[in-house]
Write an enzyme that holds these catalytic residues in place. Structure first.
Site, PDB file in Angstrom:
ATOM      1  N   LYS A 197     101.738  75.407  48.417  1.00 42.59           N
ATOM      2  CA  LYS A 197     102.185  74.239  48.054  1.00 42.59           C
ATOM      3  C   LYS A 197     103.066  74.396  47.076  1.00 42.59           C
ATOM      4  CE  LYS A 197      97.347  72.370  48.638  1.00 42.59           C
ATOM      5  NZ  LYS A 197      96.071  71.976  48.060  1.00 42.59           N
ATOM      6  N   CYS A 205      76.793  62.400  89.404  1.00 39.99           N
ATOM      7  CA  CYS A 205      76.668  63.763  89.229  1.00 39.99           C
ATOM      8  C   CYS A 205      76.137  63.620  87.583  1.00 39.99           C
ATOM      9  CB  CYS A 205      78.004  64.368  89.465  1.00 39.99           C
ATOM     10  SG  CYS A 205      77.732  66.284  88.726  1.00 39.99           S
ATOM     11  N   TYR A 263      90.427  71.222  45.394  1.00 43.41           N
ATOM     12  CA  TYR A 263      92.041  71.847  45.642  1.00 43.41           C
ATOM     13  C   TYR A 263      93.225  70.620  45.275  1.00 43.41           C
ATOM     14  CZ  TYR A 263      91.674  69.797  50.338  1.00 43.41           C
ATOM     15  OH  TYR A 263      91.354  68.778  51.556  1.00 43.41           O
ATOM     16  N   CYS A 310      84.544  67.941  90.660  1.00 41.99           N
ATOM     17  CA  CYS A 310      83.501  67.552  91.467  1.00 41.99           C
ATOM     18  C   CYS A 310      83.560  66.261  91.707  1.00 41.99           C
ATOM     19  CB  CYS A 310      82.017  67.485  90.496  1.00 41.99           C
ATOM     20  SG  CYS A 310      80.779  66.686  91.409  1.00 41.99           S
ATOM     21  N   GLU A 359      86.849  70.758  49.241  1.00 42.56           N
ATOM     22  CA  GLU A 359      86.229  71.297  50.678  1.00 42.56           C
ATOM     23  C   GLU A 359      84.893  71.488  50.164  1.00 42.56           C
ATOM     24  OE1 GLU A 359      88.113  72.269  54.527  1.00 42.56           O
ATOM     25  OE2 GLU A 359      89.041  71.344  52.960  1.00 42.56           O
ATOM     26  N   CYS A 407      75.113  68.996  91.268  1.00 44.82           N
ATOM     27  CA  CYS A 407      74.824  67.615  92.178  1.00 44.82           C
ATOM     28  C   CYS A 407      75.128  67.738  93.679  1.00 44.82           C
ATOM     29  CB  CYS A 407      75.551  66.411  91.698  1.00 44.82           C
ATOM     30  SG  CYS A 407      77.013  66.378  92.303  1.00 44.82           S
ATOM     31  N   LYS A 459      97.679  80.337  58.812  1.00 48.74           N
ATOM     32  CA  LYS A 459      96.332  80.661  59.395  1.00 48.74           C
ATOM     33  C   LYS A 459      96.506  82.289  59.713  1.00 48.74           C
ATOM     34  CE  LYS A 459      94.143  76.684  60.343  1.00 48.74           C
ATOM     35  NZ  LYS A 459      93.993  76.461  61.637  1.00 48.74           N
ATOM     36  N   LYS A 517      92.643  79.176  52.330  1.00 49.03           N
ATOM     37  CA  LYS A 517      92.150  78.045  53.018  1.00 49.03           C
ATOM     38  C   LYS A 517      90.700  78.024  53.404  1.00 49.03           C
ATOM     39  CE  LYS A 517      93.544  75.025  56.675  1.00 49.03           C
ATOM     40  NZ  LYS A 517      92.223  75.009  57.365  1.00 49.03           N
ATOM     41  N   CYS A 528      79.329  71.232  94.143  1.00 51.31           N
ATOM     42  CA  CYS A 528      78.970  71.144  92.581  1.00 51.31           C
ATOM     43  C   CYS A 528      77.485  71.954  92.470  1.00 51.31           C
ATOM     44  CB  CYS A 528      79.017  69.784  92.286  1.00 51.31           C
ATOM     45  SG  CYS A 528      78.451  69.474  90.672  1.00 51.31           S
ATOM     46  N   GLU A 580      96.795  79.325  47.772  1.00 47.09           N
ATOM     47  CA  GLU A 580      95.193  79.111  47.488  1.00 47.09           C
ATOM     48  C   GLU A 580      94.573  79.582  48.766  1.00 47.09           C
ATOM     49  OE1 GLU A 580      94.323  74.880  47.493  1.00 47.09           O
ATOM     50  OE2 GLU A 580      96.125  74.649  45.989  1.00 47.09           O
ATOM     51  N   ASP A 583      87.278  77.451  55.050  1.00 42.41           N
ATOM     52  CA  ASP A 583      86.856  76.622  56.497  1.00 42.41           C
ATOM     53  C   ASP A 583      85.838  75.923  56.297  1.00 42.41           C
ATOM     54  OD1 ASP A 583      86.861  76.541  58.982  1.00 42.41           O
ATOM     55  OD2 ASP A 583      86.072  78.362  59.506  1.00 42.41           O
TER      56      ASP A 583
HETATM   57  O1  D41 Z   1      91.354  74.784  51.617  1.00 38.84           O
HETATM   58  C1  D41 Z   1      91.450  73.947  52.019  1.00 38.84           C
HETATM   59  N1  D41 Z   1      91.069  73.923  53.303  1.00 38.84           N
HETATM   60  C2  D41 Z   1      92.579  73.059  51.692  1.00 38.84           C
HETATM   61  C3  D41 Z   1      92.752  72.044  52.517  1.00 38.84           C
HETATM   62  C4  D41 Z   1      93.366  73.422  50.780  1.00 38.84           C
HETATM   63  N2  D41 Z   1      93.029  74.671  49.886  1.00 38.84           N
HETATM   64  N3  D41 Z   1      94.314  72.667  50.380  1.00 38.84           N
HETATM   65  C5  D41 Z   1      94.645  71.447  51.109  1.00 38.84           C
HETATM   66  N4  D41 Z   1      95.440  70.737  50.684  1.00 38.84           N
HETATM   67  C6  D41 Z   1      95.880  69.561  51.384  1.00 38.84           C
HETATM   68  C7  D41 Z   1      96.992  68.560  50.763  1.00 38.84           C
HETATM   69  C8  D41 Z   1      98.290  69.506  50.316  1.00 38.84           C
HETATM   70  C9  D41 Z   1      97.514  67.626  51.929  1.00 38.84           C
HETATM   71  C10 D41 Z   1      96.521  67.890  49.675  1.00 38.84           C
HETATM   72  C11 D41 Z   1      93.767  71.206  52.144  1.00 38.84           C
HETATM   73  C12 D41 Z   1      93.873  69.682  53.063  1.00 38.84           C
HETATM   74  N5  D41 Z   1      95.226  69.262  52.480  1.00 38.84           N
HETATM   75  C13 D41 Z   1      93.266  69.205  53.884  1.00 38.84           C
HETATM   76  N6  D41 Z   1      92.203  69.657  54.405  1.00 38.84           N
HETATM   77  C14 D41 Z   1      91.849  68.905  55.606  1.00 38.84           C
HETATM   78  C15 D41 Z   1      92.997  68.154  55.734  1.00 38.84           C
HETATM   79  C16 D41 Z   1      93.916  68.631  54.881  1.00 38.84           C
END
Ligand code: D41
Length: 702
Positions: free
Chosen positions: A291, A433, A226, A427, A174, A412, A315, A116, A409, A114, A118
């Site tokens: 997952k 300060c 999610y 400093c 999210e 200060c 990431k 992620k 500084c 899926e 932000d």
């Molecule tokens: O899209 C996300 N930010 C996202 C966050 C996602 N798609 N799946 C997530 N799945 C989990 C688990 C597997 C632990 C249930 C998550 C997050 N956790 C998560 N978001 C922030 C901390 C953890």
């Protein structure tokens, strides 16, 4: 219209409007025009105004926000909201797959991939299909109750659809803002002369944490589900992909960008596909999440620390861009550390305009050889501060000069020093300060510290500049700060002034660990603060500790263990486990500074930290017999007479004034000067439970 008719029509309108919300915000496929929608909405509002008893919590009219809150209540999650481990490369993803294959003894594994998002993780709680509570993730165990704010998010159903409504359902997901909505939001903010947000994530965070949900209602927040937390009254689906489909069938928004894939190759293909489409997605993604699909397999793998072994976030690499250095400035941080910052010709990095990037310290500047006039590569990863990665020496103009740290500084004028063991310059102005003073107060009031909601940068700036706020202790001094003075400041009114005052008052409830963290001792983060609080149990004990001996003990144990490195018989480390001598040294020097002791003494006097709450006498063998005890304040259950009887029955005597001969002071709510005197003299302070524990000790030993 008669009441019965109105009731039927209201129900009809609610269903109709909710259906259009769903079509518009979840399916992105509206059936009617905005004007038609507005007409339905207005009709429902009129009925509900005429017959307020017909209002239901799932009515779409409830999405406009309500009266501001004084603060958010804490919510403890029924099942913890775990965090995700990160992978930054294909190798790390392959290693994740390998561990899962080995852990489960399978040949290949099926995953759900899926995007992620932000955004900010939240939990939505449904009872009987009705949205009843929403909370932020917080630390995963406890979050904040932001129900009123989440109710304003149009894509969150206030009532679930379909026939299979479970008794209780916790939906994990999210909250985010789409990029297009973000641009329009900022245009509107700018036009109104209000705060412009740096990126969609910050805008979403700021909007979700509004105490006034009417403001949240005007922000274009979205939600994607999610996962599932607690589920009662229905079997948990056996596959994660089924769980997502089921959530979607209940009317919850689930992102369509998801796929069931096999093995590392499947995951990496999905990653590449999303990376390629990233710029075309309507929202920011900072990676993808994999997952394991089978819930039974997920359970078999379990988790390490707070992150599951069955999931990982892959990431995207940080974004980079080229620009030129206009100037190198120096910023003074809370601990006095000087950070050189490159002022840049503004450049867009991953959709955000960057005009400043950190250079970290002098060694880094030398290593990268960054000079004013240089062309540099800057990088921005997620929420972290942009940094200068490297220079492009081929573009260097003639006659540039090496950067030098200032000798005094910029804030200060105090002398700048550099410790041998450290890369940073500092400093020496300390709390004198202004830069450090402001930062120290902001840190003290911050959410994870004392959590004084509303005491932000703008307010602290004004208070410090007017001389009303010199140290955190001034916050609790009515001679320095009161609602009236606050109300007169810029961007403040009576309402926000009283809110800040009550947030200040409430902050006194913070547990000891947070108080210690709030002091802003160099090297003392939340974890270290927790260990200190746990070990010492009270501020009194922390202040009285013999640090030289503790540090010597710690070094002895560490040295001995180093010698025994290869052997089995290593010594246990009972002295502040997890805290090394360097941190201890930092705590010791902080607590030795007269200025810091003075501030702490004032904070204690104003009962910002309540020692008596923390002390439970440990290993007290002595009976109360022959001891002298002073009572002060209202105890939670015992009357003054009952307390006296209890004390006297235990063979102790009650005295009316505190002196060096006093053994214990038992303090209740709103204690008087006796309490302050006890602190001054270092007399042990007990609460009612502590007193009872001592009395109980006696009878147990007899
Ligand atoms: O899209 C996300 N930010 C996202 C966050 C996602 N798609 N799946 C997530 N799945 C989990 C688990 C597997 C632990 C249930 C998550 C997050 N956790 C998560 N978001 C922030 C901390 C953890």
């Amino acid at each position: 219209m008669v009441a019965a008719e109105a009731s039927d029509r209201a129900e009809e309108l609610r269903a109709e409007i909710n259906r259009h919300n769903y079509r518009y915000y979840v399916l992105d496929d509206p059936e009617i025009t905005d004007a038609e929608y507005d007409r339905l909405f207005r009709e429902l509002l009129d009925i509900e105004t005429a017959y307020p008893e017909l209002l239901t919590p799932d009515s779409p009219t409830q999405r406009v926000g309500s009266e501001p809150l004084a603060q958010f209540a804490a919510v403890s999650h029924r099942t913890p909201m775990l965090s995700l481990n990160n992978a930054f490369s294909e190798e790390e993803v392959a290693a994740f797959d390998r561990r899962a294959v080995e852990g489960l003894g399978l040949k290949t594994i099926e995953y759900v991939a899926e995007p992620k998002f932000d955004g900010l993780a939240v939990n939505l709680r449904y009872h009987g299909g009705i949205f009843v509570q929403g909370a932020t993730r917080g630390d995963g165990q406890t979050g904040e109750d932001v129900t009123a704010n989440l109710r304003t998010i149009r894509s969150i159903p206030l009532r679930l659809q379909g026939g299979e409504i479970p008794e209780t359902l916790d939906v994990r997901g999210e909250v985010l803002i789409f990029r297009g909505d973000f641009v329009r939001l900022n245009e509107r903010q700018r036009a109104r002369g209000e705060k412009v947000f740096a990126n969609p994530r910050n805008a979403a965070a700021g909007s979700l944490r509004q105490l006034d949900s009417r403001i949240t209602a005007e922000r274009p927040l979205r939600f994607f589900a999610y996962g599932i937390g607690e589920l009662v009254g229905r079997q948990v689906p056996s596959l994660h992909s089924e769980a997502l489909d089921w959530l979607s069938s209940l009317g919850l928004p689930v992102c369509a960008e998801r796929a069931v894939v096999r093995g590392a190759k499947g995951m990496l293909d999905f990653h590449a596909a999303i990376a390629a489409r990233r710029a075309h997605l309507p929202f920011d993604v900072d990676g993808v999440v994999y997952k394991i699909n089978s819930i039974a397999q997920q359970r078999r793998l379990g988790f390490v620390a707070r992150a599951p072994r069955f999931a990982v976030a892959h990431k995207f690499p940080a974004e980079e861009a080229e620009t030129s250095v206009l100037e190198i400035a120096v910023q003074v941080g809370r601990t006095g550390a000087l950070t050189p910052v490159a002022r840049l010709a503004p450049v867009s990095v991953g959709g955000v305009t960057v005009a400043n990037a950190t250079l970290h310290n002098l060694d880094q500047i030398r290593a990268k050889d960054v000079r004013v006039g240089d062309t540099v590569v800057v990088r921005r990863a997620g929420d972290v501060i942009p940094e200068v990665v490297r220079t492009r020496p081929e573009h260097r103009p003639p006659a540039t000069r090496e950067f030098e740290m200032p000798g005094s500084c910029p804030e200060c004028g105090a002398k700048i020093e550099r410790l041998e063991s450290e890369a940073v310059h500092r400093c020496t102005g300390g709390l004198f300060c202004p830069a450090q003073r402001k930062q120290a107060i902001l840190h003290f009031a911050s959410r994870r510290a004392m959590d004084v909601e509303g005491l932000g940068e703008k307010l602290v700036d004004q208070l410090v500049e007017r001389g009303l706020l010199r140290t955190p202790a001034d916050l609790y001094d009515p001679a320095q700060i009161d609602a009236e003075k606050l109300a007169k400041l810029d961007r403040m009114g009576e309402k926000s002034a009283t809110n800040v005052m009550s947030a200040i008052e409430n902050s006194k409830q913070a547990p000891l660990a947070r108080f210690i963290f709030a002091l802003g001792i160099y090297h003392v983060g939340e974890e270290v603060a927790k260990i200190l609080a746990q070990h010492f149990g009270s501020l009194h004990a922390l202040l009285g500790a013999d640090w030289d001996t503790l540090i010597a003990d710690k070094e002895r144990v560490q040295k001995e263990n180093q010698r025994r490195r290869a052997r089995e018989d290593r010594l246990l480390d009972p002295v502040l486990p997890g805290i090394g001598p360097e941190i201890m040294q930092s705590v010791a020097s902080f607590l030795r500074q007269p200025h810091n002791r003075e501030v702490i003494a004032q904070l204690r006097k104003r009962q910002v930290v309540r020692d008596h709450m923390a002390i439970t006498p440990k290993g007290a063998t002595a009976a109360l017999a022959g001891k002298t005890i002073v009572l002060t304040g209202t105890l939670p259950t015992l009357s003054r007479e009952q307390a006296r009887e209890l004390v006297e029955a235990a063979g102790a005597k009650v005295s009316s004034s505190v002196s060096r001969k006093t053994d214990y002071v038992v303090a209740g709510a709103v204690p008087g000067s006796k309490y302050e005197r006890a602190i001054e003299l270092g007399v042990t302070i007990l609460d009612e439970a502590g007193l009872k524990a001592l009395v109980g000790k006696r009878s147990a030993e007899e």
